[in-house]
Write a protein that holds these residues in place. Structure first.
Motif, PDB file in Angstrom:
ATOM      1  N   VAL A 204       0.792  -1.230   0.000  1.00 42.89           N
ATOM      2  CA  VAL A 204       0.000   0.000   0.000  1.00 42.89           C
ATOM      3  C   VAL A 204       0.826   1.282   0.000  1.00 42.89           C
ATOM      4  N   GLN A 210      -0.975   2.715  -6.390  1.00 43.00           N
ATOM      5  CA  GLN A 210      -2.249   3.202  -5.875  1.00 43.00           C
ATOM      6  C   GLN A 210      -3.321   3.402  -6.940  1.00 43.00           C
ATOM      7  N   PHE A 215      -3.993  -2.733  -4.265  1.00 41.78           N
ATOM      8  CA  PHE A 215      -3.909  -1.645  -3.301  1.00 41.78           C
ATOM      9  C   PHE A 215      -5.245  -1.420  -2.606  1.00 41.78           C
ATOM     10  N   TYR A 216      -6.332  -1.347  -3.372  1.00 41.98           N
ATOM     11  CA  TYR A 216      -7.639  -1.067  -2.775  1.00 41.98           C
ATOM     12  C   TYR A 216      -8.164  -2.248  -1.980  1.00 41.98           C
ATOM     13  N   SER A 219      -5.999  -2.326   1.292  1.00 43.27           N
ATOM     14  CA  SER A 219      -6.362  -1.182   2.137  1.00 43.27           C
ATOM     15  C   SER A 219      -7.732  -1.379   2.769  1.00 43.27           C
ATOM     16  N   LEU A 284      -0.675   7.622   3.329  1.00 47.59           N
ATOM     17  CA  LEU A 284      -1.995   7.703   2.711  1.00 47.59           C
ATOM     18  C   LEU A 284      -2.802   8.806   3.385  1.00 47.59           C
ATOM     19  N   GLN A 328      -6.678   9.177  -3.281  1.00 44.65           N
ATOM     20  CA  GLN A 328      -5.379   8.604  -3.644  1.00 44.65           C
ATOM     21  C   GLN A 328      -5.178   8.504  -5.154  1.00 44.65           C
ATOM     22  N   SER A 332      -1.747  10.296  -5.736  1.00 43.86           N
ATOM     23  CA  SER A 332      -0.637   9.445  -6.171  1.00 43.86           C
ATOM     24  C   SER A 332      -0.010   9.995  -7.452  1.00 43.86           C
TER      25      SER A 332
END
Length: 399
Positions: A204, A210, A215-216, A219, A284, A328, A332
């Motif tokens: 992450v 991102q 990643f999602y 997270s 984040l 993000q 990002s």
């Protein structure tokens, strides 16, 4: 404390009123052993971030590096302080109230958080020789969660949770009479989030990842649990937001501090010049999803029935993924651009043994598909539901 800054400090939304236990902690002040455990919690987290930077910058290390000493200092302080507390609670003539409110284990009595910290301290100490042997046998770690580091991470997380529980008992027994305990609970919760985010660095942390599904999903699997749990257990209206702000503040502080120290690589192959400690990636922007979580938990029912709890968890899971995606996705892109390549953001700083190339400024992984976001929302639902259960349990901790 203003009404705008806090919720009702004797009840939580949909929760039973807090009852002060006569055998619980005193309302005034915070004892030294609580401060010692919070110091230990901070020392181990900062030491881990420092150690990762050491590996990325210098390469060569030993058991006696300053970063390792910060980690094990925290483990030792937590173990010794909580060990003393357990012995005092068990044997001291004047500790009858604390003894009555303590948790028994092997005939000894002490606060629940102290027992968790003691276990974490033993796990950390056991991991030290194991990690030293691992490096001697196999060389440098190629990933954060090597077997000895997994044992170490479990011990560190235990100390973070133990610190939360020790402060939580004081908050729950004191209610509105101890705003300091409420603030310290948010601090301890934030340090736990720093620990979890650091353990999940490979999934992450880097802005290059991102915009991909992993990643999602990762997270959504980890952050709602801790944000929801902290928000539910906190007496502050913005408990999750406060813990997320601690996470961001701690990470940003380490970015700024580490860059101040000159360093050079001492282990080949050296593929790029490095003249200062490589900082962690910019944190984040969790304060925004956390703000959404705090708002939802104070407007949606979470205790009336199981169905309503699941509906609340579903709303939180969807909101977390939606807000995280919104912030993000664009942030990002900024971190990958030239505007973030400065001291403040610390972007585009890489390991000494990573070959320079265009990959530094590109996104990694497959394109994010709507189906992946749907899966992330479902994972967020499950994580939020666990967070509701955990937060409700923490709201009843008295010892």
């Amino acid at each position: 404390m203003s009404n705008a800054a806090t919720a009702d400090t004797t009840t939580r939304p949909g929760a039973e009123p807090l009852a002060t236990s006569p055998a619980g902690p005193a309302r005034e002040g915070v004892p030294w052993y609580v401060w010692a455990v919070l110091f230990a919690s901070t020392s181990v987290v900062l030491g881990v971030i420092w150690d990762i930077s050491w590996h990325r910058t210098i390469g060569r290390d030993s058991f006696w590096t300053p970063a390792h000493m910060a980690i094990y200092l925290g483990g030792a302080v937590a173990g010794l302080a909580c060990g003393w507390l357990v012995l005092r609670t068990t044997f001291a003539a004047g500790a009858a109230p604390e003894r009555a409110a303590g948790v028994t284990f092997w005939g000894f009595r002490g606060p629940l958080g102290a027992w968790v910290c003691i276990w974490g301290s033993f796990a950390m100490i056991a991991s030290g020789p194991f990690d030293d042997w691992w490096h001697n046998a196999y060389g440098l770690d190629v990933e954060i969660l090597s077997p000895p580091h997994t044992v170490l991470a479990a011990g560190i997380i235990a100390i973070q949770i133990g610190a939360m529980l020790m402060v939580l008992a004081r908050q729950n027994n004191s209610g509105a009479d101890s705003p300091l305990a409420q603030l310290l609970f948010l601090y301890a919760g934030g340090m736990l989030i720093v620990t979890i985010a650091t353990v999940a660095t490979e999934y992450v942390a880097f802005p290059n990842m991102q915009r991909n599904a992993q990643f999602y999903m990762v997270s959504a699997g980890i952050f709602p649990l801790f944000l929801v749990g902290t928000s539910r257990a906190s007496l502050f209206r913005w408990g999750g937001t406060g813990a997320a702000a601690v996470y961001m503040g701690c990470t940003v502080l380490m970015i700024w501090v580490l860059q101040l120290f000159s360093a050079e690589a001492l282990l080949g192959p050296i593929l790029r010049p490095v003249d200062s400690m490589v900082p962690p990636s910019f944190p984040l922007l969790l304060v925004l999803p956390a703000l959404g979580i705090d708002l939802l938990l104070r407007t949606l029912p979470a205790r009336s029935s199981q169905a309503q709890r699941w509906m609340t968890a579903g709303a939180v899971g969807v909101a977390f993924v939606a807000v995280l995606l919104a912030v993000q996705w664009y942030f990002s892109a900024f971190l990958l651009g030239e505007g973030a390549r400065n001291f403040f953001f610390g972007a585009d700083q890489w390991d000494y043994n990573s070959l320079p190339g265009a990959w530094q400024h590109e996104y990694w992984g497959s394109t994010l598909a709507p189906s992946a976001l749907a899966w992330a929302a479902l994972i967020g639902l499950a994580s939020a539901r666990l967070g509701l259960w955990w937060g409700d349990w923490m709201s009843r901790v008295r010892r």
